[in-house]
Design an enzyme around this catalytic site. Structure first.
Site, PDB file in Angstrom:
ATOM      1  N   ASP A  54     -14.060   3.390   6.253  1.00  0.00           N
ATOM      2  CA  ASP A  54     -13.152   3.792   5.545  1.00  0.00           C
ATOM      3  C   ASP A  54     -13.975   4.523   4.277  1.00  0.00           C
ATOM      4  O   ASP A  54     -13.238   5.314   3.691  1.00  0.00           O
ATOM      5  CB  ASP A  54     -12.125   2.756   5.207  1.00  0.00           C
ATOM      6  CG  ASP A  54     -10.668   4.126   4.351  1.00  0.00           C
ATOM      7  OD1 ASP A  54     -10.650   4.900   5.255  1.00  0.00           O
ATOM      8  OD2 ASP A  54     -10.496   3.528   3.297  1.00  0.00           O
ATOM      9  N   HIS A  82       0.647  -1.493  -0.380  1.00  0.00           N
ATOM     10  CA  HIS A  82      -0.185  -0.087   0.067  1.00  0.00           C
ATOM     11  C   HIS A  82       0.693   1.160   0.175  1.00  0.00           C
ATOM     12  O   HIS A  82       1.622   1.399   0.516  1.00  0.00           O
ATOM     13  CB  HIS A  82      -0.383   0.174   0.785  1.00  0.00           C
ATOM     14  CG  HIS A  82      -2.174   0.832   1.331  1.00  0.00           C
ATOM     15  ND1 HIS A  82      -3.174   0.829   0.745  1.00  0.00           N
ATOM     16  CD2 HIS A  82      -1.934   2.739   1.377  1.00  0.00           C
ATOM     17  CE1 HIS A  82      -4.226   1.210   0.298  1.00  0.00           C
ATOM     18  NE2 HIS A  82      -3.428   3.175   1.298  1.00  0.00           N
ATOM     19  N   ARG A 120     -12.793  13.190   3.319  1.00  0.00           N
ATOM     20  CA  ARG A 120     -12.026  13.708   4.022  1.00  0.00           C
ATOM     21  C   ARG A 120     -11.978  14.309   2.536  1.00  0.00           C
ATOM     22  O   ARG A 120     -11.050  15.078   2.400  1.00  0.00           O
ATOM     23  CB  ARG A 120     -10.384  12.777   4.115  1.00  0.00           C
ATOM     24  CG  ARG A 120     -10.781  11.850   5.414  1.00  0.00           C
ATOM     25  CD  ARG A 120     -10.096  11.044   6.102  1.00  0.00           C
ATOM     26  NE  ARG A 120      -8.508  10.890   6.116  1.00  0.00           N
ATOM     27  CZ  ARG A 120      -8.153   9.791   5.105  1.00  0.00           C
ATOM     28  NH1 ARG A 120      -8.686   9.380   5.356  1.00  0.00           N
ATOM     29  NH2 ARG A 120      -6.511  10.523   5.123  1.00  0.00           N
ATOM     30  N   SER A 152      -6.799   4.652   8.302  1.00  0.00           N
ATOM     31  CA  SER A 152      -7.556   4.949   6.931  1.00  0.00           C
ATOM     32  C   SER A 152      -6.888   2.906   6.637  1.00  0.00           C
ATOM     33  O   SER A 152      -7.116   1.764   5.591  1.00  0.00           O
ATOM     34  CB  SER A 152      -7.530   5.923   6.259  1.00  0.00           C
ATOM     35  OG  SER A 152      -7.474   5.594   4.813  1.00  0.00           O
ATOM     36  N   LYS A 206      -7.183  -0.777   5.994  1.00  0.00           N
ATOM     37  CA  LYS A 206      -8.313  -1.604   4.922  1.00  0.00           C
ATOM     38  C   LYS A 206      -6.962  -3.110   5.358  1.00  0.00           C
ATOM     39  O   LYS A 206      -7.641  -3.734   4.864  1.00  0.00           O
ATOM     40  CB  LYS A 206      -7.952  -0.932   3.746  1.00  0.00           C
ATOM     41  CG  LYS A 206      -8.823  -0.048   3.285  1.00  0.00           C
ATOM     42  CD  LYS A 206      -9.368   1.324   2.466  1.00  0.00           C
ATOM     43  CE  LYS A 206      -7.851   1.521   2.826  1.00  0.00           C
ATOM     44  NZ  LYS A 206      -8.170   3.096   2.218  1.00  0.00           N
TER      45      LYS A 206
HETATM   46  N1  URA Z   1      -4.814   6.183   1.464  1.00  0.00           N
HETATM   47  C1  URA Z   1      -5.351   5.742   2.394  1.00  0.00           C
HETATM   48  O1  URA Z   1      -5.372   4.501   1.807  1.00  0.00           O
HETATM   49  N2  URA Z   1      -6.031   6.689   3.037  1.00  0.00           N
HETATM   50  C2  URA Z   1      -5.521   7.444   3.540  1.00  0.00           C
HETATM   51  O2  URA Z   1      -5.575   7.904   3.989  1.00  0.00           O
HETATM   52  C3  URA Z   1      -4.297   7.781   2.542  1.00  0.00           C
HETATM   53  C4  URA Z   1      -3.809   7.595   0.850  1.00  0.00           C
END
Ligand code: URA
Length: 445
Positions: free
Chosen positions: A161, A82, A168, A183, A187
């Site tokens: 999220d 990620h 956001r 966040s 995930k």
């Molecule tokens: N990527 C994400 O999944 N969440 C964030 O808050 C910022 C970048």
């Protein structure tokens, strides 16, 4: 409990209890807490921050707000990757197939563009027919068959999220360590992989603008991952200039494919292969991330060699083509990336003076690409997949006045001029060659 009181508490810098966080997240997901109250809470968190315990409670509550994916039926070690978000960051499209070609299983649930940054799902959807919303069984089967599948954060995965992320994006509350950490990690925990490689971006195009705050974010996320029993590491990488040359969905997809063909820009190749090597290393095919420091380093070197071989033999490219086909996309686009549709309206941006390309406000470059149609201004906006920017000159390169430094692409001509203005405001041309900046800062294990 009343949402008003919880907002008031955070506004004054109070520490939210686990019960308050649980009540708030559950109520928001059920639609009982309206967007305007949650927006106020996000802004309060943005300014007041959260303690480590609050971030962990928020992350776990968010992760459990929907389904927790059980990947145990897929054979092998599952490793996720990620990025905290950047401009021109298409590393998942390169590192994922390379890691899968080396034997790691990658069951990836990716996001859409957020603020000035792009999202992997949007990039993949620039391939005609590519489906990012597929059912769980089919998703697992594609991972079994081809080593990788990439889908959107669909169904009931971390609905908290999904709602918070969209809010956001339009309330200027993205660049907050507690909100980014919760966040991303919610995930990752819900997605069920055994290992997680985080690419924490730092610089003018990242949500974290300096290496110290990026390190703080990296450490926080690695700690949450460890607490949850995952193998986890974070690479801190430069986002002071866009990664590679392309910014925008189809343009980035094209550059990712060309990189897997062995024709990628050096910075993109380096970051993507290092991330892939970390995925292979965490995948621990033969115990390579265990043992003493020397053994772990030797294991990482072996993983790097394996990844470079997957790149040079085209094994990574084949994995991408197989995945695209399995997910309904036109695999011909992977063999001939020029088939991807790019905006018909074009404008060349010229250097204002002789000199060297200096500091770039990469966030402004991301905003210029949004102005072209490559990103969203509000959550309902549709994307123009062919819109974006190709950089012809990057940091440190010599330029002559009037030379093309970038080409802008869009479907609507009237979008070009405002985007060009924004883009030019992001660039500096200076007399002296600027100092080199690190591409990779450090690995947080
Ligand atoms: N990527 C994400 O999944 N969440 C964030 O808050 C910022 C970048």
């Amino acid at each position: 409990m009343r949402m008003y009181d919880i907002i008031e508490k955070k506004k004054r810098g109070g520490v939210l209890s686990r019960e308050e966080i649980a009540w708030m997240i559950q109520g928001f997901v059920r639609g009982e807490i309206p967007d305007y109250q949650m927006s106020a809470m996000l802004m309060a968190i943005y300014f007041q921050g959260m303690e480590d315990g609050e971030i962990t409670d928020l992350t776990l509550e968010m992760a459990h707000s929907g389904d927790m994916v059980d990947l145990s039926t897929i054979k092998g070690v599952k490793v996720d990757k990620h990025s905290t978000g950047g401009v021109g960051d298409k590393t998942t499209l390169i590192a994922g197939p390379l890691a899968a070609a080396c034997g790691v299983k990658v069951a990836k649930m990716s996001g859409r563009g957020l603020g000035h940054t792009g999202g992997t799902v949007d990039k993949l959807e620039s391939i005609p027919g590519f489906r990012t919303e597929i059912g769980r069984e089919e998703f697992f089967q594609i991972v079994e068959d081809h080593g990788i599948a990439v889908i959107g954060q669909s169904g009931n995965l971390v609905p908290a999220d999904k709602k918070l992320y969209a809010l956001r994006d339009v309330t200027a509350t993205v660049d907050s360590i507690p909100l980014i950490a919760s966040s991303i990690m919610s995930k990752k925990l819900a997605a069920g992989s055994d290992g997680i490689v985080l690419d924490v971006k730092t610089g003018s195009g990242a949500f974290m603008k300096d290496p110290a705050s990026s390190r703080a974010l990296a450490e926080k996320m690695v700690a949450i991952g460890r607490q949850a029993g995952k193998r986890c590491c974070a690479l801190i990488t430069n986002m002071d200039v866009p990664l590679g040359h392309a910014v925008g969905n189809a343009l980035e997809m094209r550059e990712a494919i060309e990189t897997l063909m062995g024709r990628g820009p050096a910075d993109l190749v380096r970051v993507s292969t290092e991330l892939a090597a970390l995925m292979v290393w965490l995948g621990d095919i033969d115990g390579r991330s265990e043992g003493n420091a020397g053994q772990r380093d030797a294991g990482l070197d072996r993983a790097r060699e394996q990844v470079m071989e997957a790149l040079s033999t085209g094994a990574g490219l084949k994995v991408l083509a197989d995945m695209v086909k399995a997910q309904g996309g036109d695999p011909q686009c992977v063999r001939e990336p020029d088939r991807l549709a790019i905006g018909q309206e074009r404008l060349e941006v010229k250097a204002p003076s002789d000199g060297f390309m200096g500091h770039m406000d990469t966030e402004a470059v991301g905003i210029a690409s949004v102005l072209l149609g490559a990103g969203r201004n509000c959550k309902e906006d549709a994307l123009d997949y062919g819109a974006g920017i190709v950089l012809k000159k990057k940091y440190g390169e010599a330029v002559r006045a009037g030379e093309t430094i970038a080409v802008l692409y869009a479907s609507e001509k009237e979008r070009l001029a405002p985007a060009a203005e924004k883009f030019l405001s992001a660039c500096t041309v200076q007399r002296e060659r600027p100092n080199e900046e690190p591409l990779i800062y450090e690995l947080v294990r």
